[in-house]
Write a protein that holds these residues in place. Structure first.
Motif, PDB file in Angstrom:
ATOM      1  N   ALA A  56       0.855  -1.192   0.000  1.00 14.16           N
ATOM      2  CA  ALA A  56       0.000   0.000   0.000  1.00 14.16           C
ATOM      3  C   ALA A  56       0.886   1.235   0.000  1.00 14.16           C
ATOM      4  N   PHE A  57       0.327   2.340  -0.465  1.00 11.64           N
ATOM      5  CA  PHE A  57       1.061   3.593  -0.506  1.00 11.64           C
ATOM      6  C   PHE A  57       0.491   4.513   0.564  1.00 11.64           C
ATOM      7  N   THR A  58       1.397   5.202   1.277  1.00  8.30           N
ATOM      8  CA  THR A  58       0.940   6.103   2.328  1.00  8.30           C
ATOM      9  C   THR A  58       0.996   7.527   1.810  1.00  8.30           C
ATOM     10  N   ALA A  59      -0.164   8.076   1.477  1.00 11.04           N
ATOM     11  CA  ALA A  59      -0.187   9.423   0.892  1.00 11.04           C
ATOM     12  C   ALA A  59       0.367  10.450   1.865  1.00 11.04           C
ATOM     13  N   THR A  60       0.182  10.213   3.166  1.00  7.08           N
ATOM     14  CA  THR A  60       0.646  11.184   4.167  1.00  7.08           C
ATOM     15  C   THR A  60       2.155  11.117   4.392  1.00  7.08           C
ATOM     16  N   SER A  61       2.850  10.235   3.688  1.00  8.78           N
ATOM     17  CA  SER A  61       4.310  10.221   3.823  1.00  8.78           C
ATOM     18  C   SER A  61       4.942  11.203   2.842  1.00  8.78           C
ATOM     19  N   HIS A  62       4.103  11.973   2.156  1.00  5.32           N
ATOM     20  CA  HIS A  62       4.615  12.998   1.242  1.00  5.32           C
ATOM     21  C   HIS A  62       4.315  14.366   1.811  1.00  5.32           C
ATOM     22  N   ILE A  63       5.364  15.181   1.907  1.00  7.01           N
ATOM     23  CA  ILE A  63       5.253  16.487   2.541  1.00  7.01           C
ATOM     24  C   ILE A  63       4.204  17.356   1.866  1.00  7.01           C
ATOM     25  N   ILE A  64       4.041  17.186   0.567  1.00  7.13           N
ATOM     26  CA  ILE A  64       3.111  18.074  -0.133  1.00  7.13           C
ATOM     27  C   ILE A  64       1.668  17.815   0.298  1.00  7.13           C
ATOM     28  N   VAL A  65       1.371  16.543   0.594  1.00  7.57           N
ATOM     29  CA  VAL A  65       0.002  16.204   1.025  1.00  7.57           C
ATOM     30  C   VAL A  65      -0.260  16.773   2.406  1.00  7.57           C
ATOM     31  N   THR A  66       0.671  16.510   3.334  1.00  9.14           N
ATOM     32  CA  THR A  66       0.455  17.008   4.693  1.00  9.14           C
ATOM     33  C   THR A  66       0.501  18.534   4.706  1.00  9.14           C
ATOM     34  N   PHE A  67       1.355  19.096   3.858  1.00  8.61           N
ATOM     35  CA  PHE A  67       1.433  20.566   3.828  1.00  8.61           C
ATOM     36  C   PHE A  67       0.145  21.160   3.250  1.00  8.61           C
ATOM     37  N   ALA A  68      -0.382  20.506   2.238  1.00 10.60           N
ATOM     38  CA  ALA A  68      -1.649  21.005   1.664  1.00 10.60           C
ATOM     39  C   ALA A  68      -2.749  20.977   2.723  1.00 10.60           C
ATOM     40  N   LEU A  69      -2.784  19.899   3.512  1.00 11.67           N
ATOM     41  CA  LEU A  69      -3.790  19.815   4.577  1.00 11.67           C
ATOM     42  C   LEU A  69      -3.539  20.899   5.621  1.00 11.67           C
ATOM     43  N   ALA A  70      -2.255  21.058   6.009  1.00 11.64           N
ATOM     44  CA  ALA A  70      -1.926  22.015   7.058  1.00 11.64           C
ATOM     45  C   ALA A  70      -2.195  23.442   6.614  1.00 11.64           C
ATOM     46  N   ILE A  71      -1.872  23.748   5.351  1.00 11.48           N
ATOM     47  CA  ILE A  71      -2.067  25.128   4.873  1.00 11.48           C
ATOM     48  C   ILE A  71      -3.566  25.410   4.728  1.00 11.48           C
ATOM     49  N   THR A  72      -4.339  24.372   4.401  1.00 12.25           N
ATOM     50  CA  THR A  72      -5.795  24.547   4.365  1.00 12.25           C
ATOM     51  C   THR A  72      -6.300  24.935   5.750  1.00 12.25           C
ATOM     52  N   VAL A  73      -5.832  24.185   6.750  1.00  8.09           N
ATOM     53  CA  VAL A  73      -6.226  24.482   8.129  1.00  8.09           C
ATOM     54  C   VAL A  73      -5.770  25.891   8.500  1.00  8.09           C
ATOM     55  N   PHE A  74      -4.520  26.212   8.165  1.00  9.64           N
ATOM     56  CA  PHE A  74      -3.949  27.505   8.535  1.00  9.64           C
ATOM     57  C   PHE A  74      -4.752  28.654   7.914  1.00  9.64           C
ATOM     58  N   LEU A  75      -4.977  28.548   6.602  1.00 11.69           N
ATOM     59  CA  LEU A  75      -5.716  29.619   5.915  1.00 11.69           C
ATOM     60  C   LEU A  75      -7.157  29.677   6.412  1.00 11.69           C
ATOM     61  N   GLY A  76      -7.756  28.510   6.579  1.00  8.65           N
ATOM     62  CA  GLY A  76      -9.135  28.464   7.061  1.00  8.65           C
ATOM     63  C   GLY A  76      -9.262  29.110   8.423  1.00  8.65           C
ATOM     64  N   VAL A  77      -8.333  28.759   9.322  1.00 13.48           N
ATOM     65  CA  VAL A  77      -8.368  29.293  10.683  1.00 13.48           C
ATOM     66  C   VAL A  77      -8.137  30.800  10.670  1.00 13.48           C
ATOM     67  N   THR A  78      -7.145  31.244   9.895  1.00 14.90           N
ATOM     68  CA  THR A  78      -6.828  32.672   9.852  1.00 14.90           C
ATOM     69  C   THR A  78      -8.004  33.468   9.286  1.00 14.90           C
ATOM     70  N   LEU A  79      -8.585  32.969   8.184  1.00 17.41           N
ATOM     71  CA  LEU A  79      -9.711  33.689   7.575  1.00 17.41           C
ATOM     72  C   LEU A  79     -10.921  33.697   8.510  1.00 17.41           C
ATOM     73  N   THR A  80     -11.158  32.556   9.182  1.00 14.63           N
ATOM     74  CA  THR A  80     -12.265  32.501  10.148  1.00 14.63           C
ATOM     75  C   THR A  80     -12.057  33.534  11.247  1.00 14.63           C
ATOM     76  N   GLY A  81     -10.821  33.602  11.754  1.00 10.52           N
ATOM     77  CA  GLY A  81     -10.506  34.552  12.820  1.00 10.52           C
ATOM     78  C   GLY A  81     -10.745  35.977  12.380  1.00 10.52           C
ATOM     79  N   ILE A  82     -10.273  36.318  11.176  1.00  9.42           N
ATOM     80  CA  ILE A  82     -10.434  37.698  10.689  1.00  9.42           C
ATOM     81  C   ILE A  82     -11.909  37.974  10.406  1.00  9.42           C
ATOM     82  N   TYR A  83     -12.610  36.965   9.874  1.00  9.65           N
ATOM     83  CA  TYR A  83     -14.029  37.138   9.572  1.00  9.65           C
ATOM     84  C   TYR A  83     -14.838  37.372  10.845  1.00  9.65           C
ATOM     85  N   LEU A  84     -14.489  36.636  11.899  1.00  4.90           N
ATOM     86  CA  LEU A  84     -15.267  36.716  13.139  1.00  4.90           C
ATOM     87  C   LEU A  84     -14.901  37.947  13.960  1.00  4.90           C
TER      88      LEU A  84
END
Lengths: 207, 259
Positions: free
Chosen positions: B117-145
């Motif tokens: 099996a292949f572990t998609a989370t063993s690639h930095i780009i996948v985890t970074f894409a998830l993390a940056i989504t969280v980061f941007l989402g959190v930051t935008l939510t904070g500014i919006y609220l």
């Protein structure tokens, strides 16, 4: 970069069935055949840092994650939430029912105990009343019988006293007769009646 | 890299080969490479498993749950409580996102432990894409609220004026390094675990090639693989948990920036 791309392309197109339909099999075969022998795998460098693969990974991640998010938020999670909510509602309504039943039971027990206490008090009162009435009756009867007995005793004593008095009176007459007879026999003449009576009375008084 | 490659050359198994992205269906969209790769395949497998698990397990919607339903409900309540306790009641609207995030990472990690099996989370780009989504989402939510007040997050209360520029600088740097630490943690754990497993598997093959004596020698690395697989299972679950709970904490910061 371009070189790397070329090599990567080469990896896939070199497989015997490089065409689209059998591609999955080809890739699988690729994996299995390469586990033992390392080959051109390193041309891309450290695989996770190979920027050539970034765009496809991100695109598929966004696609898969987006679809998964929609499936979860629209389909799976509301279902789970509903089941959990239903169960919670069921449990709390059951608990409420149980509580109501318990309250009813408690009320019934309280009513029973109250009735029981009342009945006991009533029975106690009846018993007391009966006892008092019986005591009163007994007392009355006793008093009555005592009174009648006392009357009878008094009558008896009166009749005894009368008898005694009459007896005593008879004794005097008999004594007077006897004394007169004795005096007559002794003296040969009739005794003085008055003197005899006096003498008998005096003698009776002394006795 | 070259040294590593040379070293690997003398080794029966290349520990990095498992991380190779293999194209299954080459695709080009707007000049970008959008090929369906082994990574994509296992992401799809993960999504299917998660969907099957959460949807089919609840198929009967039983009042008294069976094993699968109980497990699905357990995941639900675990993540729900995590979001509520760490991010607050107002953050509950992000629960589906955190749930998807946790399930995706958890099942990707666990499924990745199966051989081939292949572990998609063993690639930095996948985890970074998830993390940056969280980061941007959190930051935008904070500014919006909270609007401009959101930036009070960088100004802790009760700090002397003299130290304030330094503290604010540190806060800003730590805030912007969040997606990096967030993604590297998961990526590095998955990568290291899989490399370690592969290295010990290589030892087994090396010993195995030595004949009868080697078979006995292979017992030790084999036992190590068994033990490490257990450890990796723990790491797979733990890293998914850590990723989700950090997301909750970042959400909490966005919801309540003023402290």
């Amino acid at each position: 970069m371009a070189q790397d791309m070329a090599v990567n392309e080469g990896v896939t197109t070199d497989t015997p069935t490089g065409a689209m339909p059998g591609a999955a099999d080809a890739a699988l075969e690729h994996v299995t055949t390469e586990t033992g022998v390392p080959q051109e795998a390193h041309s891309g460098g450290f695989p996770p840092f190979n920027a050539q693969t970034f765009s496809s990974q991100v695109i598929w991640l966004v696609l898969v994650f987006g679809v998964l998010y929609l499936l979860m938020s629209r389909l799976a999670l509301p279902r789970i939430a509903r089941v959990i909510e239903e169960r919670r509602g069921r449990i709390s309504s059951d608990l409420e029912q149980a509580g109501a039943a318990k309250a009813q039971t408690d009320a019934a027990i309280a009513a029973y105990e109250k009735a029981f206490a009342e009945a006991r008090a009533k029975a106690h009162a009846i018993a007391q009343e009966t006892r008092d009435r019986l005591t009163a009756e007994t007392d009355k009867q006793r008093h009555e019988s005592e009174a009648s007995l006392a009357g009878k005793i008094a009558a008896a004593e009166a009749s005894i006293a009368a008898t005694k008095a009459s007896a005593l009176a008879n004794v005097r007459l008999v004594a007077i007769d006897v004394a007169g007879a004795i005096v007559t026999r002794l003296l040969g003449e009739d005794a003085d009646k008055a003197a005899t009576e006096n003498a008998v009375d005096a003698a009776l008084k002394r006795s | 890299m070259a040294a590593e490659a040379e070293h690997a050359g003398s080794f029966p198994v290349d520990p990095l080969h498992q991380f190779m992205i293999q194209k299954i269906v080459p695709l080009q969209i707007g000049g970008f490479d959008a090929s369906f790769t082994n990574s994509s395949l296992w992401m799809v497998v993960t999504a299917c498993v998660v969907t099957a698990f959460t949807v089919l397990a609840m198929g009967r919607k039983a009042m008294v749950p069976g094993r699968f339903q109980a497990a699905a409900e357990m995941f639900y309540e675990f993540i729900y409580n995590m979001v509520r306790d760490n991010a607050g009641h107002e953050a509950i609207r992000f629960f589906p996102f955190v749930f998807t995030l946790f399930m995706f990472i958890f099942f990707t990690n666990v499924i990745g432990l199966f051989p081939y099996a292949f572990t998609a989370t063993s690639h930095i780009i996948v985890t970074f894409a998830l993390a940056i989504t969280v980061f941007l989402g959190v930051t935008l939510t904070g500014i919006y609220l909270h609007g401009f007040k959101f930036f009070r997050l960088f100004v802790p209360s009760g700090v002397p004026i003299v130290l304030l520029p330094l503290v604010v600088a540190i806060e800003v740097i730590s805030y912007f390094s969040r997606p990096i630490s967030h993604s590297v943690r998961l990526f590095a754990n998955m990568l290291a675990g899989h490399i370690t497993l592969e290295v010990f598997a290589g030892f087994v093959l090396t010993f195995g090639a030595m004949g009868t004596v080697g078979y006995f020698g292979a017992i030790l690395p084999m036992a190590m693989i068994v033990a490490l697989t257990g450890l990796e299972l723990l790491v797979a679950a733990l890293q998914a948990y850590v990723f989700a709970i950090l997301t909750c904490m970042y959400l909490h910061d966005a919801m309540h920036p003023g402290h």
